[in-house]
Design an enzyme around this catalytic site. Structure first.
Site, PDB file in Angstrom:
ATOM      1  CG  ASP A 142     -18.356  26.621   5.094  1.00 27.92           C
ATOM      2  OD1 ASP A 142     -17.710  26.836   5.689  1.00 27.92           O
ATOM      3  OD2 ASP A 142     -19.235  25.566   5.266  1.00 27.92           O
ATOM      4  CG  ASN A 169      -8.337  38.026   9.252  1.00 28.51           C
ATOM      5  OD1 ASN A 169      -7.469  38.462  10.270  1.00 28.51           O
ATOM      6  ND2 ASN A 169      -9.525  38.196   9.165  1.00 28.51           N
ATOM      7  CE1 TYR A 234      -8.093  31.370  18.181  1.00 32.38           C
ATOM      8  CE2 TYR A 234      -6.279  32.183  19.657  1.00 32.38           C
ATOM      9  CZ  TYR A 234      -7.189  32.344  18.575  1.00 32.38           C
ATOM     10  OH  TYR A 234      -6.689  33.562  17.951  1.00 32.38           O
ATOM     11  CE  LYS A 238      -5.956  31.625  15.261  1.00 31.26           C
ATOM     12  NZ  LYS A 238      -6.313  32.114  13.957  1.00 31.26           N
TER      13      LYS A 238
END
Length: 346
Positions: A142, A169, A234, A238
């Site tokens: 995790d 990633n 999101y 990012k």
């Protein structure tokens, strides 16, 4: 080894990047334009052409100048982000830690490294569904828990040795609006997409700094440059990942005296994985949907150079996204609202 299933001119078909690549290798190649300019000026046939069409000389001079400045700029960029220093990578000894490597782009990255016999430790909450290459191992982890990361890291060091390459990633996407999400969902998204980068760096980066050798790869997204409705969380996560990459590169030089530790930023467009299953992005000439293999190859190819860099896919739409903040406000707002039509949740 040749990539499987690769098609000419690209897996994504005929796109603006294919045209750009052709121009880069021909009209903007100094190795082609400078000799052509010389032939035009210093050969009998060339002078005959210029006498009848003097505009050709002007065009050749412009193209040759652009070609030289383009390559010089790329060289300066590469030298700067690598701090003017070279480093040697022994791929028989390097150890890669790859988060989110059980599926999607990450699974393909693991396969490409494994095909070369490079040691890879996959960190994921679910095991890969298919068999792994002999040099690739799966560790249940995790990545939002620093304690769990530390436990797994000790197992990796015991079996593989000290990791020298960290590829952040793993990522999740909800496709929800600001008012349509919950506290738990939002916190989980930032834990995976952003905060895990800090916990993993705190675990693996000290060994890289001590040896002044290693690499941290941040897989962000072009969404980090371009905010769209139904993806605000999101995009924000990012954008924070991009800031993490940029800040880490500066800290390695100014705070940790480890200028040979490389940093790679990956800013890819929408890719045909389960991550975008809730959305309906367009597949266009300018911004094609990417094949996961294309992105995986871009990541692996950059890592194998042993240099810092930016993997930007697709290149044209990515460049537009990168420079969005410099565009007029009316255009920025128009573009964000326009993208709402193609980013509605299914």
């Amino acid at each position: 080894m040749a990539p499987q299933g690769k098609r000419w001119p690209s897996r994504e078909g005929f796109t603006v990047d294919v045209v750009g690549s052709l121009i880069h290798r021909t009209l903007l190649s100094p190795w082609k334009m400078i000799p052509l300019l010389a032939l035009a000026q210093y050969t009998v046939k060339g002078r005959e052409i210029l006498e009848s069409r003097p505009e050709v000389l002007k065009a050749l001079k412009v193209l040759a100048s652009l070609a030289v400045f383009s390559r010089l700029g790329a060289w300066l960029d590469r030298r700067s982000i690598n701090n003017g220093l070279k480093d040697h990578y022994d791929w028989n000894r390097e150890v890669v830690v790859l988060t989110g490597g059980s599926g999607g782009i990450g699974r393909r990255v693991a396969q490409l490294f494994g095909d070369r016999g490079i040691k890879v430790a996959i960190l994921d909450i679910a095991a890969p569904e298919d068999s792994l290459p002999s040099s690739v191992r799966y560790y249940e982890c995790d990545i939002t828990s620093p304690e769990n990361i530390a436990e797994v890291a000790s197992k990796i060091r015991a079996s593989f040795g000290k990791p020298t390459i960290l590829i952040n990633n793993a990522g999740i996407l909800t496709g929800k609006t600001i008012l349509g999400t919950t506290e738990a969902i939002t916190r989980r998204l930032f834990d995976v997409n952003t905060l895990s980068h800090y916990w993993l760096a705190q675990e693996f980066l000290p060994d890289m700094i001590a040896s002044n050798h290693g690499m941290v790869v941040t897989v962000a997204s072009q969404s980090g440059y371009t905010v769209t409705p139904s993806m605000v969380d999101y995009s924000a996560s990012k954008a924070a990942a991009i800031a993490f990459h940029e800040g880490l590169a500066a800290e390695l030089v100014t705070r940790y005296q480890a200028p040979r530790v490389r940093t790679v930023l990956v800013t890819q467009g929408f890719t045909r994985t389960t991550l975008i299953s809730k959305l309906s992005p367009e597949d266009t000439f300018l911004a094609p949907l990417l094949d996961p293999e294309t992105v995986a190859e871009g990541i692996v190819d950059q890592v194998l150079t042993g240099e810092s860099g930016n993997v930007l896919l697709p290149g044209t739409s990515g460049t537009i996204a990168q420079r969005l903040r410099g565009y007029p406000l009316w255009f920025q707002h128009f573009l964000r609202c326009r993208l709402e039509r193609v980013m509605r949740a299914n």
